[in-house]
Design an enzyme around this catalytic site. Structure first.
Site, PDB file in Angstrom:
ATOM      1  N   SER A  65       0.850  -1.183   0.000  1.00 26.83           N
ATOM      2  CA  SER A  65       0.000   0.000   0.000  1.00 26.83           C
ATOM      3  C   SER A  65       0.891   1.240   0.000  1.00 26.83           C
ATOM      4  O   SER A  65       2.105   1.156   0.197  1.00 26.83           O
ATOM      5  CB  SER A  65      -0.912  -0.008   1.231  1.00 26.83           C
ATOM      6  OG  SER A  65      -1.778   1.106   1.240  1.00 26.83           O
ATOM      7  N   CYS A  66       0.280   2.412  -0.252  1.00 27.92           N
ATOM      8  CA  CYS A  66       1.039   3.677  -0.233  1.00 27.92           C
ATOM      9  C   CYS A  66       0.035   4.819  -0.155  1.00 27.92           C
ATOM     10  O   CYS A  66      -0.959   4.717   0.549  1.00 27.92           O
ATOM     11  CB  CYS A  66       1.936   3.790  -1.465  1.00 27.92           C
ATOM     12  SG  CYS A  66       1.050   3.769  -3.031  1.00 27.92           S
ATOM     13  N   GLY A  67       0.259   5.896  -0.905  1.00 27.66           N
ATOM     14  CA  GLY A  67      -0.670   7.013  -0.903  1.00 27.66           C
ATOM     15  C   GLY A  67      -1.819   6.832  -1.868  1.00 27.66           C
ATOM     16  O   GLY A  67      -2.992   6.983  -1.501  1.00 27.66           O
TER      17      GLY A  67
ATOM     18  N   TRP B 193      -3.866   4.727   0.734  1.00 24.86           N
ATOM     19  CA  TRP B 193      -4.242   5.585   1.851  1.00 24.86           C
ATOM     20  C   TRP B 193      -5.253   6.664   1.483  1.00 24.86           C
ATOM     21  O   TRP B 193      -6.116   7.027   2.301  1.00 24.86           O
ATOM     22  CB  TRP B 193      -3.010   6.231   2.472  1.00 24.86           C
ATOM     23  CG  TRP B 193      -3.350   6.970   3.725  1.00 24.86           C
ATOM     24  CD1 TRP B 193      -3.421   8.324   3.909  1.00 24.86           C
ATOM     25  CD2 TRP B 193      -3.747   6.386   4.976  1.00 24.86           C
ATOM     26  NE1 TRP B 193      -3.825   8.622   5.190  1.00 24.86           N
ATOM     27  CE2 TRP B 193      -4.028   7.440   5.869  1.00 24.86           C
ATOM     28  CE3 TRP B 193      -3.887   5.070   5.422  1.00 24.86           C
ATOM     29  CZ2 TRP B 193      -4.434   7.223   7.180  1.00 24.86           C
ATOM     30  CZ3 TRP B 193      -4.292   4.850   6.723  1.00 24.86           C
ATOM     31  CH2 TRP B 193      -4.564   5.911   7.595  1.00 24.86           C
TER      32      TRP B 193
END
Length: 344
Positions: free
Chosen positions: A293-295, A325
């Site tokens: 996952s990330c932004g 996110w």
């Protein structure tokens, strides 16, 4: 942080009905009678030699090697840079530009969500890419490895048979391989058939929420969630680049900033053995489902690619959280315990 326990949620019936035949961990490693590369990551020298032998000419009807520029910058880039401007300034000759801000789900309020199968096929057709072409995705010289893994992963989700990542364009320019600038030449539109969507490579918000709500419960299956954002954003001490969006992390996730997977000078991927050590030092269990996952789902693909390059974990148990996110923080509440922050 200790490993987390979750219950793995299977794809929905709608997803299962649209799933394609299994796609390998890296489609670029699949056997192909015209394949130019034996690994998912390719060096500038390897790409240059392949382009000499098999250039993307208009008249050729055989599979070609197509360089695909995935240049993209964060929306809060301090210099206000845009991917298309970088592409015009410097690119591999005869390459095409894949616009992450355009080839997406236009009905979603979240950035960079995977496009529909029809939108993907239309984009590939406009780029003049055929299904039997061997595509090598690359980034900018300014950033090194950044957004190319996301575009490579997108092509894999939609089952393109031969996909690779250049490691990387910064080295391509430093090593003196040919570049061009200005407006690119027009390409002849292809007829890219509408593909199927491999949901086994993706995890949805609904599944992530169930995992988070199951966190810590007895009997829940154990899952690893790796977050590519900076530690401060993961911890909730630094702001998100998008105004009004809370920082923090999904319950049970752990911080793994993507920069730790790259050489600090060249911004290429670390060697496979060094990548393995990064995951081992983080005590990531290779026997569990590993979710990146990330932004917005872009740099999460850097982790996913590193896992594949290091041959860490089971290929069929690696997934990327598409919304990441930006979707999570807009759809859950901190008051429900679904946004965690590190207490100072």
């Amino acid at each position: 942080m200790a490993s987390m326990a979750f219950r793995v949620v299977q794809p929905t019936r709608a997803f299962r009905s649209s799933m394609s035949a299994p796609v390998s961990a890296f489609a670029g490693r699949q056997s192909h009678r015209n394949a130019s590369f034996s690994s998912y990551l390719v060096t500038p020298t390897q790409l240059n030699e392949a382009l000499k032998k098999n250039p993307p000419t208009k008249i050729s009807t055989s599979p070609r090697v197509i360089p695909l520029c995935a240049a993209w910058f964060m929306p809060n880039d301090p210099e206000g840079r845009k991917g298309i401007d970088s592409f015009r300034q410097s690119r591999i000759p005869q390459s095409r530009f894949f616009d992450l801000d355009a080839v997406k789900d236009h009905d979603s309020p979240y950035p960079h969500m995977l496009p529909t199968c029809e939108t993907f096929a239309e984009a590939m057709s406009e780029l003049g890419i055929r299904r039997d072409d061997e595509v090598v995705v690359y980034d900018t010289a300014e950033l090194g490895i950044f957004s190319a893994p996301r575009v490579g992963w997108t092509l894999r989700v939609f089952g393109h048979p031969n996909v690779h990542i250049l490691n990387n364009y910064r080295l391509w320019t430093q090593q003196g391989f040919p570049t061009e600038s200005g407006e690119p030449a027009s390409v002849e539109k292809s007829k890219y058939s509408v593909p199927t969507y491999d949901s086994k490579l993706v995890i949805s918000f609904r599944e992530m929420k169930e995992l988070a709500m199951d966190y810590g419960k007895e009997g829940a299956e154990e899952v690893e969630i790796l977050d590519a954002r900076s530690y401060g954003r993961w911890a909730g001490t630094d702001p998100e680049p998008r105004p009004g969006l809370s920082s923090g992390h999904v319950p049970g996730s752990r911080s793994l900033p993507f920069q730790e997977l790259l050489d600090p000078e060249t911004k290429t991927y670390l060697p496979a053995e060094d990548l393995r050590k990064v995951f081992e030092d983080r005590q990531v269990d290779p026997n569990r489902t590993i979710i990146s996952s990330c932004g917005t789902g872009v740099t999460a693909s850097i982790i996913e690619t590193a896992l594949g390059e290091a041959e860490y974990g089971q290929a069929n148990l690696r997934r990327v959280y598409d919304g990441s996110w930006t979707e999570w923080a807009q759809r859950v509440k901190e008051s429900d315990g679904l946004i965690k922050k590190v207490k100072s």
